[in-house]
Scaffold this motif. Sequence first.
Motif, PDB file in Angstrom:
ATOM      1  N   ILE A 150      27.184   9.099 -20.320  1.00  0.00           N
ATOM      2  CA  ILE A 150      26.776   7.994 -19.448  1.00  0.00           C
ATOM      3  C   ILE A 150      27.026   6.676 -20.180  1.00  0.00           C
ATOM      4  O   ILE A 150      26.669   6.523 -21.350  1.00  0.00           O
ATOM      5  CB  ILE A 150      25.275   8.095 -19.094  1.00  0.00           C
ATOM      6  N   GLU A 151      27.621   5.727 -19.475  1.00  0.00           N
ATOM      7  CA  GLU A 151      27.843   4.396 -20.033  1.00  0.00           C
ATOM      8  C   GLU A 151      26.781   3.402 -19.545  1.00  0.00           C
ATOM      9  O   GLU A 151      26.421   2.478 -20.245  1.00  0.00           O
ATOM     10  CB  GLU A 151      29.227   3.898 -19.626  1.00  0.00           C
ATOM     11  N   ASP A 152      26.277   3.649 -18.333  1.00  0.00           N
ATOM     12  CA  ASP A 152      25.396   2.681 -17.700  1.00  0.00           C
ATOM     13  C   ASP A 152      24.511   3.412 -16.694  1.00  0.00           C
ATOM     14  O   ASP A 152      24.942   4.375 -16.066  1.00  0.00           O
ATOM     15  CB  ASP A 152      26.265   1.644 -16.978  1.00  0.00           C
ATOM     16  N   PHE A 153      23.272   2.961 -16.578  1.00  0.00           N
ATOM     17  CA  PHE A 153      22.287   3.503 -15.640  1.00  0.00           C
ATOM     18  C   PHE A 153      21.839   2.337 -14.771  1.00  0.00           C
ATOM     19  O   PHE A 153      21.511   1.281 -15.296  1.00  0.00           O
ATOM     20  CB  PHE A 153      21.108   4.056 -16.462  1.00  0.00           C
ATOM     21  N   ASP A 154      21.856   2.507 -13.459  1.00  0.00           N
ATOM     22  CA  ASP A 154      21.481   1.404 -12.566  1.00  0.00           C
ATOM     23  C   ASP A 154      20.661   1.953 -11.408  1.00  0.00           C
ATOM     24  O   ASP A 154      21.148   2.733 -10.606  1.00  0.00           O
ATOM     25  CB  ASP A 154      22.737   0.720 -12.037  1.00  0.00           C
ATOM     26  N   THR A 163      13.738  -4.550  -6.648  1.00  0.00           N
ATOM     27  CA  THR A 163      13.442  -4.220  -8.035  1.00  0.00           C
ATOM     28  C   THR A 163      14.613  -3.446  -8.622  1.00  0.00           C
ATOM     29  O   THR A 163      15.138  -2.534  -7.991  1.00  0.00           O
ATOM     30  CB  THR A 163      12.151  -3.378  -8.124  1.00  0.00           C
ATOM     31  N   ARG A 164      15.006  -3.823  -9.851  1.00  0.00           N
ATOM     32  CA  ARG A 164      16.177  -3.202 -10.481  1.00  0.00           C
ATOM     33  C   ARG A 164      15.900  -2.878 -11.940  1.00  0.00           C
ATOM     34  O   ARG A 164      15.314  -3.682 -12.662  1.00  0.00           O
ATOM     35  CB  ARG A 164      17.362  -4.151 -10.403  1.00  0.00           C
ATOM     36  N   LEU A 165      16.336  -1.699 -12.368  1.00  0.00           N
ATOM     37  CA  LEU A 165      16.317  -1.288 -13.768  1.00  0.00           C
ATOM     38  C   LEU A 165      17.738  -0.896 -14.120  1.00  0.00           C
ATOM     39  O   LEU A 165      18.320  -0.016 -13.485  1.00  0.00           O
ATOM     40  CB  LEU A 165      15.371  -0.102 -13.987  1.00  0.00           C
ATOM     41  N   GLN A 166      18.308  -1.570 -15.114  1.00  0.00           N
ATOM     42  CA  GLN A 166      19.683  -1.300 -15.517  1.00  0.00           C
ATOM     43  C   GLN A 166      19.698  -1.156 -17.032  1.00  0.00           C
ATOM     44  O   GLN A 166      19.122  -1.983 -17.751  1.00  0.00           O
ATOM     45  CB  GLN A 166      20.590  -2.440 -15.060  1.00  0.00           C
ATOM     46  N   ILE A 167      20.326  -0.080 -17.518  1.00  0.00           N
ATOM     47  CA  ILE A 167      20.383   0.192 -18.955  1.00  0.00           C
ATOM     48  C   ILE A 167      21.823   0.469 -19.340  1.00  0.00           C
ATOM     49  O   ILE A 167      22.505   1.272 -18.707  1.00  0.00           O
ATOM     50  CB  ILE A 167      19.511   1.413 -19.324  1.00  0.00           C
ATOM     51  N   LEU A 219      15.206  -5.460 -16.625  1.00  0.00           N
ATOM     52  CA  LEU A 219      14.133  -5.121 -15.710  1.00  0.00           C
ATOM     53  C   LEU A 219      13.912  -6.357 -14.859  1.00  0.00           C
ATOM     54  O   LEU A 219      13.585  -7.422 -15.374  1.00  0.00           O
ATOM     55  CB  LEU A 219      12.864  -4.738 -16.469  1.00  0.00           C
ATOM     56  N   LYS A 220      14.126  -6.205 -13.548  1.00  0.00           N
ATOM     57  CA  LYS A 220      14.116  -7.372 -12.661  1.00  0.00           C
ATOM     58  C   LYS A 220      13.364  -7.049 -11.378  1.00  0.00           C
ATOM     59  O   LYS A 220      13.520  -5.974 -10.805  1.00  0.00           O
ATOM     60  CB  LYS A 220      15.561  -7.751 -12.329  1.00  0.00           C
ATOM     61  N   LYS A 221      12.549  -7.986 -10.930  1.00  0.00           N
ATOM     62  CA  LYS A 221      11.873  -7.898  -9.636  1.00  0.00           C
ATOM     63  C   LYS A 221      12.115  -9.219  -8.928  1.00  0.00           C
ATOM     64  O   LYS A 221      11.714 -10.274  -9.426  1.00  0.00           O
ATOM     65  CB  LYS A 221      10.373  -7.650  -9.814  1.00  0.00           C
ATOM     66  N   GLN A 222      12.771  -9.147  -7.792  1.00  0.00           N
ATOM     67  CA  GLN A 222      13.206 -10.332  -7.049  1.00  0.00           C
ATOM     68  C   GLN A 222      13.987 -11.241  -7.997  1.00  0.00           C
ATOM     69  O   GLN A 222      14.996 -10.827  -8.519  1.00  0.00           O
ATOM     70  CB  GLN A 222      12.017 -11.009  -6.376  1.00  0.00           C
ATOM     71  N   ASN A 223      13.545 -12.457  -8.249  1.00  0.00           N
ATOM     72  CA  ASN A 223      14.268 -13.361  -9.147  1.00  0.00           C
ATOM     73  C   ASN A 223      13.670 -13.418 -10.541  1.00  0.00           C
ATOM     74  O   ASN A 223      14.072 -14.236 -11.357  1.00  0.00           O
ATOM     75  CB  ASN A 223      14.308 -14.777  -8.557  1.00  0.00           C
ATOM     76  N   ARG A 230      19.444   2.210  -4.267  1.00  0.00           N
ATOM     77  CA  ARG A 230      20.607   2.870  -4.838  1.00  0.00           C
ATOM     78  C   ARG A 230      20.280   3.354  -6.243  1.00  0.00           C
ATOM     79  O   ARG A 230      19.406   2.810  -6.913  1.00  0.00           O
ATOM     80  CB  ARG A 230      21.826   1.960  -4.870  1.00  0.00           C
ATOM     81  N   PHE A 231      20.974   4.385  -6.668  1.00  0.00           N
ATOM     82  CA  PHE A 231      20.817   4.934  -8.004  1.00  0.00           C
ATOM     83  C   PHE A 231      22.185   5.381  -8.485  1.00  0.00           C
ATOM     84  O   PHE A 231      22.831   6.204  -7.836  1.00  0.00           O
ATOM     85  CB  PHE A 231      19.854   6.124  -7.998  1.00  0.00           C
ATOM     86  N   PHE A 232      22.627   4.812  -9.592  1.00  0.00           N
ATOM     87  CA  PHE A 232      23.929   5.175 -10.139  1.00  0.00           C
ATOM     88  C   PHE A 232      23.803   5.501 -11.614  1.00  0.00           C
ATOM     89  O   PHE A 232      23.123   4.801 -12.360  1.00  0.00           O
ATOM     90  CB  PHE A 232      24.935   4.025 -10.009  1.00  0.00           C
ATOM     91  N   LEU A 233      24.491   6.546 -12.016  1.00  0.00           N
ATOM     92  CA  LEU A 233      24.800   6.806 -13.406  1.00  0.00           C
ATOM     93  C   LEU A 233      26.295   6.550 -13.506  1.00  0.00           C
ATOM     94  O   LEU A 233      27.078   7.139 -12.754  1.00  0.00           O
ATOM     95  CB  LEU A 233      24.479   8.248 -13.796  1.00  0.00           C
ATOM     96  N   PHE A 234      26.692   5.647 -14.392  1.00  0.00           N
ATOM     97  CA  PHE A 234      28.105   5.320 -14.530  1.00  0.00           C
ATOM     98  C   PHE A 234      28.659   6.069 -15.734  1.00  0.00           C
ATOM     99  O   PHE A 234      28.205   5.844 -16.861  1.00  0.00           O
ATOM    100  CB  PHE A 234      28.304   3.812 -14.703  1.00  0.00           C
TER     101      PHE A 234
END
Length: 165
Positions: free
Chosen positions: A91-95, A101-105, A112-116, A60-64
């Motif tokens: 933009i308030e948030d990028f996900d 794997t997750r990148l959220q700003i 920056l997260k990969k698995q746990n 998934r890719f979101f710009l909030f």
Amino acid sequence: MSIDKKLQEGLKMLGNRGVSTFPAQVVSVDKTEGTCVVNDGNLEFTDVALSATVEDNGKRFFLFPKVDSYVLVSPINESITRLYVEFFSEIEDFDLQIENTRLQIDNDGFLLKKQNETLAKLMSDLLKEIQNMKFTTNTGSTISLVNKPQFLAIENRFKDFLKTD
């Protein structure tokens, strides 16, 4: 048929769309669902998707957008009941999530997260080990680093977690 002719016909079809892209103001954002509510000045539209593509397989890719900011809203398959945000003024948030794997700003920083495993946890563990460094000495000089295996384990975690290029 030439590519120029195909392009002209494609542009002509866009002009004949039943539902056009329209500007709207963001009323609220649901980050869990990846949707927002917008108002075009006359009507309020609910469940407006913040991504044209959201896959069920963990991608998934979101710009909030910020509440009260402006967006351009477009129909999916020319349906006024299936809308998505195509352009954002603020933009308030990028996900971004790709499987595990997750990148959220956001304004508070980035995750920056990969698995746990998170970059923050890796850095915290590294700093703890540095602070707990102990040396075996023989007549005052260092002869070996006692917690070298812990440093090597953290180094391997970094190698597994981060790309080098």
